[in-house]
Design a protein around this motif. Structure first.
Motif, mmCIF file in Angstrom:
data_model
loop_
_atom_site.group_PDB
_atom_site.id
_atom_site.type_symbol
_atom_site.label_atom_id
_atom_site.label_comp_id
_atom_site.label_asym_id
_atom_site.label_seq_id
_atom_site.Cartn_x
_atom_site.Cartn_y
_atom_site.Cartn_z
ATOM 1 N N UNK A 150 10.662 -10.003 30.199
ATOM 2 C CA UNK A 150 11.788 -9.777 29.282
ATOM 3 C C UNK A 150 13.078 -10.375 29.837
ATOM 4 N N UNK A 151 13.286 -10.230 31.134
ATOM 5 C CA UNK A 151 14.481 -10.777 31.763
ATOM 6 C C UNK A 151 14.520 -12.296 31.618
ATOM 7 N N UNK A 152 13.415 -12.959 31.928
ATOM 8 C CA UNK A 152 13.359 -14.416 31.802
ATOM 9 C C UNK A 152 13.625 -14.827 30.353
ATOM 10 N N UNK A 153 13.029 -14.091 29.413
ATOM 11 C CA UNK A 153 13.258 -14.402 28.005
ATOM 12 C C UNK A 153 14.721 -14.283 27.609
ATOM 13 N N UNK A 154 15.361 -13.238 28.080
ATOM 14 C CA UNK A 154 16.768 -13.018 27.744
ATOM 15 C C UNK A 154 17.678 -14.022 28.438
ATOM 16 N N UNK A 155 17.330 -14.381 29.681
ATOM 17 C CA UNK A 155 18.253 -15.159 30.504
ATOM 18 C C UNK A 155 18.272 -16.640 30.182
ATOM 19 N N UNK A 156 17.097 -17.229 29.955
ATOM 20 C CA UNK A 156 17.047 -18.700 29.947
ATOM 21 C C UNK A 156 16.257 -19.306 28.793
ATOM 22 N N UNK A 157 15.783 -18.498 27.864
ATOM 23 C CA UNK A 157 14.973 -19.108 26.813
ATOM 24 C C UNK A 157 15.790 -20.035 25.922
ATOM 25 N N UNK A 158 17.107 -19.900 25.948
ATOM 26 C CA UNK A 158 17.948 -20.842 25.214
ATOM 27 C C UNK A 158 17.967 -22.213 25.890
ATOM 28 N N UNK A 159 17.415 -22.293 27.106
ATOM 29 C CA UNK A 159 17.324 -23.565 27.841
ATOM 30 C C UNK A 159 15.855 -23.979 28.016
ATOM 31 N N UNK A 160 15.050 -23.607 27.056
ATOM 32 C CA UNK A 160 13.589 -23.736 27.155
ATOM 33 C C UNK A 160 13.128 -25.143 27.492
ATOM 34 N N UNK A 161 13.829 -26.155 27.023
ATOM 35 C CA UNK A 161 13.389 -27.528 27.247
ATOM 36 C C UNK A 161 13.597 -27.986 28.687
ATOM 37 N N UNK A 162 14.292 -27.177 29.491
ATOM 38 C CA UNK A 162 14.649 -27.601 30.840
ATOM 39 C C UNK A 162 13.643 -27.183 31.903
ATOM 40 N N UNK A 163 12.642 -26.362 31.559
ATOM 41 C CA UNK A 163 11.760 -25.854 32.604
ATOM 42 C C UNK A 163 10.341 -25.608 32.097
ATOM 43 N N UNK A 164 9.415 -25.647 33.026
ATOM 44 C CA UNK A 164 8.033 -25.246 32.798
ATOM 45 C C UNK A 164 7.952 -23.741 33.011
ATOM 46 N N UNK A 165 7.415 -23.049 32.029
ATOM 47 C CA UNK A 165 7.314 -21.584 32.066
ATOM 48 C C UNK A 165 5.910 -21.186 32.500
ATOM 49 N N UNK A 177 3.689 -22.416 29.193
ATOM 50 C CA UNK A 177 3.188 -23.707 29.660
ATOM 51 C C UNK A 177 2.007 -23.586 30.614
ATOM 52 N N UNK A 178 2.099 -22.650 31.557
ATOM 53 C CA UNK A 178 1.085 -22.483 32.601
ATOM 54 C C UNK A 178 0.758 -21.001 32.699
ATOM 55 N N UNK A 179 -0.488 -20.643 32.408
ATOM 56 C CA UNK A 179 -0.865 -19.230 32.383
ATOM 57 C C UNK A 179 -1.998 -19.010 33.371
ATOM 58 N N UNK A 180 -1.767 -18.069 34.293
ATOM 59 C CA UNK A 180 -2.707 -17.797 35.380
ATOM 60 C C UNK A 180 -3.494 -16.509 35.166
ATOM 61 N N UNK A 181 -4.713 -16.490 35.686
ATOM 62 C CA UNK A 181 -5.363 -15.236 36.023
ATOM 63 C C UNK A 181 -4.760 -14.796 37.354
ATOM 64 N N UNK A 182 -4.029 -13.700 37.357
ATOM 65 C CA UNK A 182 -3.262 -13.276 38.532
ATOM 66 C C UNK A 182 -4.165 -12.892 39.694
#
Length: 335
Positions: A64-79, A118-123
C-alpha cells in the motif's frame, strides 16, 4: 540520473535497486509515512529503477505504501512483489497452492493500485505444494496480463531448475553478501546456465556491514532479536570480523556499506544488489557505490576475511530456517 543497469528478464534495472521492506516490516522503529514516501521518491530521483516489496511486509502495508508513494511515477521503475509467504491468522506461514497465489496477487494489485506487476516472485517454497503447481499459477497470471516476469526467492539450484522447466525464471532472490555465501554452492552456477539473474538481498548483512550494529540493543519488534548471529554471545564474535572489514573499507576510502555492495556486484556481472534502508542518507550512500571505484585488492581482502562459515551462529532462527530451500554450506551451523 542514469545508473549502470543489469538485466532481469526483459527489464534493465539499476544494478543497485531498493528493497522496501525496512519501511514498515522486520526492523522496528519505522519511519513516519511521509518520510517513507520521501525516501521512495528520492530513490527514483537518484536513478534507482527497481522497487521490491511483498505481501508479507507489514501484512500488505508495504505494498500500500509503494502504491501511494510512487505509482504516479510508474513508468520510471520496474515493480517487484512476492507471494506464498505471508501472515495467516496472525502467524507467519506458507501457502503455495495455486488458488492462494491467485488470491494474494489480486490483493497485491489492489494494494499497489495497479493492474500489472512487472516481476512477481514465489517468496518461499511451500514444500507441501509441488513447485510446478505454484509456478503454473504464475504462468496463468502472466498469460492474463497481471504479471510480467516470474521469479523465486530463497530457493536452491535444484528447485530453480525445476521451476525453470515450467517457465523461464527471470530472477532468483537469495541472500548474498561477503558473510552469507550459500549461493556459491550451486545457485550462481545455475543462474549462469539458465540466464536467471541473482537478486542479492541483505548485501550489507542486515546492517552488520553498514556500521549500523555494535550491540544487540534493537528496537522493539526488530527480527534481529531472534536471529542467532545478531545476539550474544555470537554477536561479539562476529563484530571482530566487522572491525576487520571496516578497516579494509577505510583503507579503500569507502563506507562499509559501499564495500559490501561493491563486493557483491563484483562476484558476477549479472547480479543485482538489493539493499534496504530507512534513511535517505544511507540510500544515497548505497547508490553511490555505482559511481565509486571499489579496488580489487579490497574485494580480495574481503573474500579472504569471510571464508565459508566465518560467521558465528546460524543464519536464521529455527522457524525461519524451516521455511527456506537454500543450500547449506558444509558444516554450516543450523538452528
Amino acid at each position: 540520473m542514469t545508473l549502470p543497469t543489469r538485466a532481469i528478464g526483459p527489464f534493465q534495472v539499476s544494478a543497485v535497486s531498493l528493497g522496501c521492506m525496512n519501511l514498515n516490516h522486520a526492523y522496528g522503529a519505522f519511519p513516519p509515512e511521509d518520510e517513507a514516501i520521501r525516501l521512495l521518491n528520492r530513490a527514483l530521483d537518484l536513478g534507482v529503477t527497481m522497487l521490491d516489496t511483498a505481501a508479507l511486509y507489514g501484512d500488505g502495508e508495504n505494498e500500500r505504501l509503494v502504491g501511494k508513494a510512487v505509482m504516479h511515477r510508474r513508468s520510471e521503475f520496474t515493480l517487484a512483489s512476492k507471494c506464498v509467504l505471508g501472515l495467516f491468522d496472525g502467524k507467519r506461514g506458507l501457502d503455495g497452492r495455486p488458488e492462494a497465489i491467485t488470491g494474494t496477487l489480486e490483493g497485491a494489485l489492489q494494494r499497489l493500485g495497479t493492474d500489472h506487476i512487472d516481476l512477481y516472485y514465489l517468496h518461499r517454497l511451500d514444500a507441501k505444494v509441488p513447485i510446478e503447481d505454484s509456478i503454473g499459477a504464475l504462468v496463468r497470471a502472466k498469460e492474463a496480463g497481471k504479471i510480467g516476469a516470474i521469479g523465486i526467492s530463497e530457493m536452491s539450484a535444484a528447485t530453480l531448475r525445476r521451476a525453470h522447466a515450467v517457465h523461464p525464471i527471470a530472477a532468483i532472490q537469495n541472500e548474498y553478501s561477503p558473510a552469507v555465501r550459500n549461493v556459491e554452492i550451486g545457485v550462481l552456477a545455475a543462474c549462469r546456465e539458465l540466464g536467471t539473474t541473482l537478486v542479492a538481498f541483505s548485501p550489507v548483512v542486515r546492517g552488520l556491514l553498514a556500521g549500523a550494529i555494535r550491540t544487540a540493543a534493537y528496537a522493539e519488534g526488530d527480527v534481529r532479536h531472534i536471529m542467532p548471529r545478531f545476539v550474544e554471545p555470537q554477536l561479539s564474535e562476529n563484530l571482530k570480523l566487522v572491525d576487520a572489514f571496516d578497516r579494509i573499507a577505510a583503507e579503500a576510502g569507502l563506507a562499509p556499506a559501499q564495500l559490501a555492495i561493491g563486493w557483491v556486484l563484483a562476484q558476477d556481472a549479472t547480479i543485482v544488489a538489493l539493499p534496504g534502508t530507512k534513511s535517505i542518507a544511507h540510500l544515497e550512500e548505497d547508490v553511490a557505490t555505482l559511481t565509486t571505484p571499489v579496488p580489487q585488492e579490497a574485494i580480495d581482502a574481503v573474500t579472504a576475511l569471510f571464508p565459508f562459515n566465518a560467521m558465528s551462529g546460524p543464519r536464521y532462527a529455527a522457524f525461519a530456517q524451516a521455511q527456506v530451500d537454500t543450500e547449506t554450506l558444509p558444516d554450516e551451523e543450523l538452528a
